[in-house]
Motif scaffolding. Structure first.
Motif, PDB file in Angstrom:
ATOM      1  N   UNK A  49      76.577   6.767  34.846  1.00 61.41           N
ATOM      2  CA  UNK A  49      77.586   7.310  35.593  1.00 61.41           C
ATOM      3  C   UNK A  49      77.962   8.495  35.340  1.00 61.41           C
ATOM      4  N   UNK A  50      77.997   9.300  36.511  1.00 58.20           N
ATOM      5  CA  UNK A  50      78.284  10.713  36.352  1.00 58.20           C
ATOM      6  C   UNK A  50      79.836  10.867  36.395  1.00 58.20           C
ATOM      7  N   UNK A  51      80.362  11.206  35.233  1.00 55.70           N
ATOM      8  CA  UNK A  51      81.768  11.308  35.030  1.00 55.70           C
ATOM      9  C   UNK A  51      82.426  12.724  35.580  1.00 55.70           C
ATOM     10  N   UNK A  52      81.453  13.772  35.391  1.00 59.18           N
ATOM     11  CA  UNK A  52      81.846  15.027  35.969  1.00 59.18           C
ATOM     12  C   UNK A  52      80.825  15.656  36.407  1.00 59.18           C
ATOM     13  N   UNK A  53      80.875  16.513  37.438  1.00 62.43           N
ATOM     14  CA  UNK A  53      79.638  17.277  37.885  1.00 62.43           C
ATOM     15  C   UNK A  53      80.007  18.693  38.299  1.00 62.43           C
ATOM     16  N   UNK A  54      79.280  19.983  37.740  1.00 56.08           N
ATOM     17  CA  UNK A  54      79.666  21.154  38.276  1.00 56.08           C
ATOM     18  C   UNK A  54      79.396  21.552  39.727  1.00 56.08           C
ATOM     19  N   UNK A  55      79.542  22.677  39.949  1.00 55.80           N
ATOM     20  CA  UNK A  55      79.013  23.115  41.271  1.00 55.80           C
ATOM     21  C   UNK A  55      77.604  23.313  41.116  1.00 55.80           C
ATOM     22  N   UNK A 142      70.960  17.836  33.682  1.00 55.26           N
ATOM     23  CA  UNK A 142      70.936  18.758  35.005  1.00 55.26           C
ATOM     24  C   UNK A 142      69.300  18.644  35.462  1.00 55.26           C
ATOM     25  N   UNK A 143      69.319  18.049  36.605  1.00 58.66           N
ATOM     26  CA  UNK A 143      68.087  17.870  37.351  1.00 58.66           C
ATOM     27  C   UNK A 143      67.006  18.978  37.256  1.00 58.66           C
ATOM     28  N   UNK A 144      67.518  20.022  37.858  1.00 56.98           N
ATOM     29  CA  UNK A 144      67.097  21.506  37.630  1.00 56.98           C
ATOM     30  C   UNK A 144      67.918  22.425  37.634  1.00 56.98           C
ATOM     31  N   UNK A 145      67.445  23.645  37.355  1.00 57.16           N
ATOM     32  CA  UNK A 145      68.273  25.065  37.379  1.00 57.16           C
ATOM     33  C   UNK A 145      69.106  24.997  38.415  1.00 57.16           C
ATOM     34  N   UNK A 146      69.001  24.843  39.442  1.00 53.83           N
ATOM     35  CA  UNK A 146      69.943  24.976  40.939  1.00 53.83           C
ATOM     36  C   UNK A 146      70.668  23.802  41.104  1.00 53.83           C
ATOM     37  N   UNK A 147      70.490  22.677  40.437  1.00 56.31           N
ATOM     38  CA  UNK A 147      71.314  21.542  40.501  1.00 56.31           C
ATOM     39  C   UNK A 147      72.565  21.770  39.652  1.00 56.31           C
ATOM     40  N   UNK A 148      73.598  20.654  40.008  1.00 57.89           N
ATOM     41  CA  UNK A 148      74.878  20.679  39.093  1.00 57.89           C
ATOM     42  C   UNK A 148      74.473  20.208  37.729  1.00 57.89           C
ATOM     43  N   UNK A 149      75.304  20.696  36.563  1.00 57.22           N
ATOM     44  CA  UNK A 149      75.139  19.938  35.408  1.00 57.22           C
ATOM     45  C   UNK A 149      76.227  18.768  35.426  1.00 57.22           C
ATOM     46  N   UNK A 150      75.730  17.695  34.774  1.00 55.20           N
ATOM     47  CA  UNK A 150      76.550  16.344  35.017  1.00 55.20           C
ATOM     48  C   UNK A 150      76.917  15.775  33.368  1.00 55.20           C
ATOM     49  N   UNK A 151      77.961  15.619  33.150  1.00 48.12           N
ATOM     50  CA  UNK A 151      78.577  15.005  32.164  1.00 48.12           C
ATOM     51  C   UNK A 151      78.422  13.243  32.605  1.00 48.12           C
ATOM     52  N   UNK A 152      77.595  12.639  31.803  1.00 44.14           N
ATOM     53  CA  UNK A 152      77.486  11.164  32.393  1.00 44.14           C
ATOM     54  C   UNK A 152      77.646  10.278  31.077  1.00 44.14           C
ATOM     55  N   UNK A 153      78.055   9.054  31.490  1.00 43.15           N
ATOM     56  CA  UNK A 153      78.250   7.923  30.412  1.00 43.15           C
ATOM     57  C   UNK A 153      77.115   6.896  30.649  1.00 43.15           C
ATOM     58  N   UNK A 154      76.469   6.294  29.633  1.00 46.34           N
ATOM     59  CA  UNK A 154      75.276   5.216  29.837  1.00 46.34           C
ATOM     60  C   UNK A 154      75.969   3.910  29.167  1.00 46.34           C
ATOM     61  N   UNK A 155      76.121   2.885  29.818  1.00 50.22           N
ATOM     62  CA  UNK A 155      76.410   1.517  29.420  1.00 50.22           C
ATOM     63  C   UNK A 155      75.330   0.724  29.574  1.00 50.22           C
ATOM     64  N   UNK A 156      74.790  -0.073  28.636  1.00 46.55           N
ATOM     65  CA  UNK A 156      73.624  -0.926  28.582  1.00 46.55           C
ATOM     66  C   UNK A 156      73.888  -2.073  27.810  1.00 46.55           C
ATOM     67  N   UNK A 157      73.384  -3.147  28.128  1.00 47.10           N
ATOM     68  CA  UNK A 157      73.493  -4.448  27.294  1.00 47.10           C
ATOM     69  C   UNK A 157      72.458  -4.259  25.867  1.00 47.10           C
ATOM     70  N   UNK A 158      73.387  -4.545  24.905  1.00 45.54           N
ATOM     71  CA  UNK A 158      72.749  -4.514  23.446  1.00 45.54           C
ATOM     72  C   UNK A 158      71.087  -5.079  23.238  1.00 45.54           C
TER      73      UNK A 158
END
Length: 172
Positions: A49-55, A142-158
């Motif tokens: 889940x993307x928690x925050x994205x830049x421009x 970040x997907x590539x240099x022109x895409x937004x920077x993303x702070x994300x969380x990962x939740x997965x089963x143990x």
């Protein structure tokens, strides 16, 4: 960008609250705190889940300074979240995705959450906790240099499907 200590503290608190809701919720959307569903993903036993994205940086034209500043701000926020979650759940452990990325590039199977991370352009290291039957991770991508920077969380089963044990760092 975060302009001051109160705003930073509020962002980190919001991120932690969203991660806690994600940890106890379903893997499917809608997700608490999701800033961009298009930069998020889900499977049978995980959610990214993307928690925050830049421009985006298509028209930045500043030689990468904006991208560098965004990475710095997002890394700072990530470590604020990590420290807050360390206080809540105990020390995190690092999870390097490097070995998984090499396996993926070679066409070898990787856990489904890793394949989804790579498809989103999220490589590098995660900070991970095992909490009440789930793995919780935080990262910046970040997907590539022109895409937004993303702070994300990962939740997965143990016990991710087909893996047989908790999410662990790959051998180097």
């Amino acid at each position: 960008m975060v302009s001051g200590a109160p705003e930073f503290t509020a962002r980190v608190s919001g991120d932690v609250a969203a991660i806690e809701a994600l940890r106890t919720g379903p893997y499917t959307p809608p997700w608490a705190g999701c800033a961009d569903p298009g930069r998020s993903a889900a499977g049978d036993d995980y959610a990214i889940v993307a928690l925050r994205t830049s421009q985006d940086f298509y028209a930045a034209g500043d030689g990468g300074e904006s991208v560098g500043a965004a990475h710095e701000a997002f890394e700072t926020e990530r470590w604020g979240v990590v420290l807050a979650l360390d206080e809540r759940w105990g020390p995190h452990r690092p999870l390097s995705l490097d070995a998984y990325a090499e396996q993926d590039e070679e066409g070898a199977p990787v856990p489904p959450f890793c394949a989804a991370l790579f498809e989103l352009g999220y490589y590098g290291d995660l900070q991970v906790w095992h909490v009440e039957g789930r793995e919780v991770g935080v990262g910046v991508g970040q997907m590539d240099q022109e895409e937004p920077v993303v702070l994300f969380a990962l939740i997965t089963a143990s016990t991710p499907v087909g893996q047989g044990s908790r999410v662990r760092p790959c051998p180097a």
